[in-house]
Motif scaffolding. Sequence first.
Motif, mmCIF file in Angstrom:
data_model
loop_
_atom_site.group_PDB
_atom_site.id
_atom_site.type_symbol
_atom_site.label_atom_id
_atom_site.label_comp_id
_atom_site.label_asym_id
_atom_site.label_seq_id
_atom_site.Cartn_x
_atom_site.Cartn_y
_atom_site.Cartn_z
ATOM 1 N N ASP A 142 -3.254 1.474 0.935
ATOM 2 C CA ASP A 142 -2.707 0.131 0.751
ATOM 3 C C ASP A 142 -1.348 -0.014 1.414
ATOM 4 O OD1 ASP A 142 -4.786 -1.009 -0.476
ATOM 5 O OD2 ASP A 142 -4.085 -0.673 -2.515
ATOM 6 N N VAL A 143 -0.603 1.076 1.411
ATOM 7 C CA VAL A 143 0.658 1.067 2.147
ATOM 8 C C VAL A 143 0.694 2.319 3.006
ATOM 9 C CG1 VAL A 143 3.158 0.943 2.009
ATOM 10 C CG2 VAL A 143 1.776 -0.065 0.209
ATOM 11 N N ARG A 178 2.142 -2.686 5.069
ATOM 12 C CA ARG A 178 1.465 -3.074 3.835
ATOM 13 C C ARG A 178 0.158 -3.778 4.190
ATOM 14 N NH1 ARG A 178 4.340 -7.448 0.448
ATOM 15 N NH2 ARG A 178 2.607 -8.190 -0.807
ATOM 16 N N TYR A 179 -0.882 -3.408 3.472
ATOM 17 C CA TYR A 179 -2.212 -3.931 3.768
ATOM 18 C C TYR A 179 -2.412 -5.359 3.258
ATOM 19 C CZ TYR A 179 -7.250 -4.622 3.260
ATOM 20 O OH TYR A 179 -8.509 -5.144 3.299
ATOM 21 N N PHE A 180 -2.940 -6.209 4.124
ATOM 22 C CA PHE A 180 -3.323 -7.566 3.736
ATOM 23 C C PHE A 180 -4.769 -7.795 4.147
ATOM 24 C CE2 PHE A 180 1.142 -8.082 3.342
ATOM 25 C CZ PHE A 180 1.334 -9.135 2.461
#
Lengths: 327, 643, 383
Positions: free
Chosen positions: B274-275, B303-305
């Motif tokens: 996720d990060v 950071r994952y989006f």
Amino acid sequence: MHLFILKRLLIAPFLLAIFSVIAFVLIQAPPGDFLTSYIAELAQGGTSIGQEQIEALRQQYGLDRPTYVQYFVWVGNLLQGDLGTSFEWRRSNAELIGERLALTLTMTTISLIFTWAIAIPAGIISAVRQYSGIDYVITVLNYIGLATPNFLLALLIMWFAFDQFGVTVTGLFSPEYVAAPWSLARVADMMSRIWLPALVLAVAGTAEVARVVRANLLDELDRPYTEMARAKGLPEWRLVLKYPTRVAIAPVISTLGWYIPRLLSGGLVVSVVMSLPTIGPLLLRSLIGQDMYLAGTIILLYSVLTIVGTLLSDILLALLDPRIRTA
Amino acid sequence: MVISARKQRTVRAWLVALAASFLLPGMVFAQSYSEAPALAEAVAAGDLPPVEERLPSNPLVIQPVDEVGTYGGTIRRAFTGPGDSNNYVRWVYDALVRFDSEGAEIVPHLLEGWESSDDFTTWTLNMREGAKWSDGDDFTADDIMFYYNGVVLNEDLTPSTPAWLANTDGTPATFTKVDDYTIQVEFDFPNTLFLTELTFRDGADRTLAAFLPSHYLGQFHPDVAGEEAVQALVDEAGLSSWVDLFMQKAIPPDNADRPTMAAWVAEDSTVSDDVFVVRRNPYFIGVDTAGNQLPYVDEVQFRYFADVEALNFAAVAGEFDFQARHIQMPNFPVLVENSERSGYRVITWPTFGGSDAALWVNQNYTLDEELGELLANRDFRIALSHGIEREEIRESAFLGLGEIRQPVPAPWHPYYPGDEAATRYTEFDPDTANAMLDELGLTRGSDGMRSLPSGAPLRLEISVVPAFGPWPDVAQLIASDFAELGITTDVQVRERTAHFTMRDSNELMMEIWNEDTTAFPFTGNPKIDPRSNPATIFAVENRTWYETNGERGWEPEGSIARIVEIIEEAKTVGVDRQIELAQELYTLASEEVFAIGTVGLTPMIQGVVVINENLRNVPAVVANDWPLRTPGDARPEQFFYGN
Amino acid sequence: MSHAATDPATTAPSTSHDDRGNQVYVAPGWKLTWLRFKKHRLALVFLWLIGLITIVATIPAFFATMDPDDSRAARAFRPPQVIRIVHDGTLTLPFVYAAESARNPRTLKLEWTVDRETRLPVRMFVKGFEYELFGFIPVDRHFVGIPPAYEGSTVHFLGTDRLGRDQWSRLMFGTQTSLSIGLVAVAISTLLGILLGGISGYYGGLVDNVIQRIIEILQSLPPIPIWLALSAALPRTWSVTTVYFAITVILALLGWTRLAREVRGRFLSLREEDFVSAARLVGASKMRIIFSHMVPSFMSHIIAAVTLAIPLMILNETFLSFLGLGMRPPAISWGVMLQEAQNLQSVVNAPWLMIPGLFVILTVLALNIIGDGLRDAADPYAN
């Protein structure tokens, strides 16, 4: 009753087998495979990979094998408790789903509580004051909740929160907690954000529940025992709350089982818009990217929950309604 | 768009650099070096060798854009999952040689310098003595030879020679280790583009770069560790072959244990998390002009989006310190309006030439013979070009930014073929267009719509992928312009995979795509080269012909054949002739309008840059292109936080 | 309870007006339903609204002020224009103020300033762009607009989108698409539902079992993969119109299960009713029993169920568009319009682009309340 449960339990494996086939067929339906979409993604970024490398990857992922072989490999692994590996994430599906499952369940459970907290009182008031102004207002409000496209509401609320209060609500965690290990502070941080998507989700579901409560309560209010109680001079509100309401919300409780699969799939749209780490976006992404074992596993999980949920509902219904129990 | 005066300077310099042998002047700073406080502590505690020992004897000196900076801080960024690992590739720009920030010159990076023989057949690569991998191990000629012997010459890993290392007969070039810090590469032809190709070999990329940590990857390679030992590891990991294992271990964004040469390295996360966090590499080879070891910034977080719109929202809310990738140009007004309260500034980096939305016309259309002939007719394409009201497109889809132009290099680039070619047929002139269409026998019916000479209705289709911002809008505007000319035009907005599949099976008539390769027509996958893959819909049958050595597909004729001739010649000639050839190529392209350009030089692709207001040393102007690994060419190592 | 006292079904026998009583007495089932429905005032109001929307959906071009695809960069992101009747303190015929746009050099936003000097009259039944009423009658009159004398000026009651297209006109055409998708999809799924539910409920046994299992399976799968699979299975070369019909069929194919369950339930309970047994005893054929006796007796339920199904279809259409699986521009539907409004710049700088959402809300709300009213009214045992 026991026989009935036993029968359902015996059917379950067959149902699951059918679901696994359907899930697999659905995932295979779009043209191409994971590599097609992977190559397209690379190409958009300007990178190309050679034909040999593609073939090697295809072999590595087992995508060169006939579809039925791929299916049996998948199911075979599932039976051994191996949920497979995601092509895209290069990680085990169990891990990927696992870390999102808890958050998904927390969010949807909170939303369910919100739904009931709004819908049950609304349904009762609506029924007691049928065709009155307040009944209309409640009905309209409930339906506005149902009618508002979720994604629109989520985006509007996000902007409003940022614009008015300077609060950002993308994600379930503040940036400083995203990668942090679990701690009380992290839970508190999550709770300070999770209520918003949960509320957005809840809004859509109130109409249905409120309508069931209202209809059932109207039925009960006409029954002789209610008339009797009224004749005996019991105050109206106590009267309503004492017996008819209990009966009226019984079906709501008994359909609890139906919510179980929804706990998983619910909130897809809200999760996408608000960038929440729940199962929904993972499923959507895996379907679009044809990350087939991940998608298949999530769909199957959903089916299992549906079967369990339906069974649970049937049992609850039977427990709450003796007429079915004895039948 | 304002083009900076600095950019007007021609890019001739880098081309000249190829002709002359190049050697970096000796190290000017013989003084001691400084390092980040955290590293100094580690040194004091005995966990790390002193900075002088970690740096090569001749470190890379990076000139800060504005001022010498101070250490500390985290740069927060966003990415969209494992498929977005180029996000990290671009940031670290971890290559032996790099382009400078104007895309003008090739400059030393991991290499200290290079030389070429007068006939360009032999290239000598000089490495930095004492340079180290991020785990402290020496970076030497063995690491390049490992790539050559272990990867290029290994048939399991490399079934066919990579094009950039191929001799004329298809065999790979010869690599020789001269000493621990010198490598010689020999071709059987004058390879004038070798150095340019070398800039594209990223240490972070998913394709294996030209330098690999032999001390680490050797344990997964049968040639080094022995077949049995590697097989044991393969079995342990439950994989099917050593190649799978090797590839799993070799790619930095997928494996935090893999040492790199980049300024920031992963410690415990990968792009599947996720990060994704990369931290300062204590062994990074670069220093600033004051002798401070770079990078200034401690840590970079990706950071994952899952959703790009949510990512843009987070950008508006000031959650990133440096973000251009995935920022959508139409959000520019919202970004600027909220910049003050969210604490960031917004700058724009226009694309490096070409066109940001061009209408590519299929020259090999086979599904309808008559239509195929029409699409291959130059006059038809010219008429279409004159029928497009580009000013509308510029205002509607590009916020009024950029220039109306055909897909040719930028005016400041030596390959620029001149204003005439750049603006050829771009004038909105429906009368000329209609006259030309009438001339072609495309008569109008009672409803005002044209038919083919055979009487069949004329119906065009534009396929478009919502890949970069406003393309579907551009397609619709073009379609309604064509309708004014009496040509029924359907717009099909397709999902990326579907579009690419149809492209490969040659089912598309026309597509909207950009032309972003005009500064690099002779290397990589230039879009104007019919042999490129991936490319556009422009000449699929011709590509097949080349791929199958003439067995299938169509043999190219006329201008398309000439394009290939030009490119082939350019690979073996000196700079002056390359410039001539490139100008000829783009003059030809604008005359043929295989790709009908609309607007170019806008910040559409990763050009709207959101920067923390305290982040310093970010250049106002940067050549923005994938081959330049923007923002890597802006030198993020020397970004720092001021107050 | 007060509601019981005014119920015509219970009050009819005791009323002193004999003819009214008779009228009610001989009234067919649907008429009884209608009489009961009329009591639900809210539903009645919304019925009018749906009537209006239906008219718009039938002849959208008449209500449109402009060609919905007519784009112009200089008209982009124009806020809605208010129709005024007071100018300089005096009452006049309806008009709107003209406005000018200019790009802000810093933010690059197109900004509008209202020109209070220039008035554009708004009139009814004005001449405008040509269109074909019902597809064959050429007409150029429009419900409302600016007189042709003001050529070059345009009026935008609901503002314009990023390409300068008139949102009011697009909404009119979008109404047609979305409503017809809803109706056709529901029609197909109703047919499927009645047919399969009827068979299931009347015959029972094995047939019932098989159909019920199919329904269960369909309901147990998350809808997204089914949608994705079906819409991915659509040929990639299909035109926008063909995709439009395909989406309709997809929605229908997934929407019939609920109705089928409802119909089956009705059949199951009716099968045991006295009047059906009576019909069976006097020797009526199966078909006659089903279609002359059973179906009419729960027709109003079906209507109610159908009314409640339409809004679901409409919402699903917008949802499909959101996921990028539904219709795509240049098609115009509520879903497409909302999807185009689903971005930061619209939410922040052009909130009027969300107005189609209000229409969705209003329509879905109306149909649900009407459906609710119908259901209450249709149930002979309801309070």
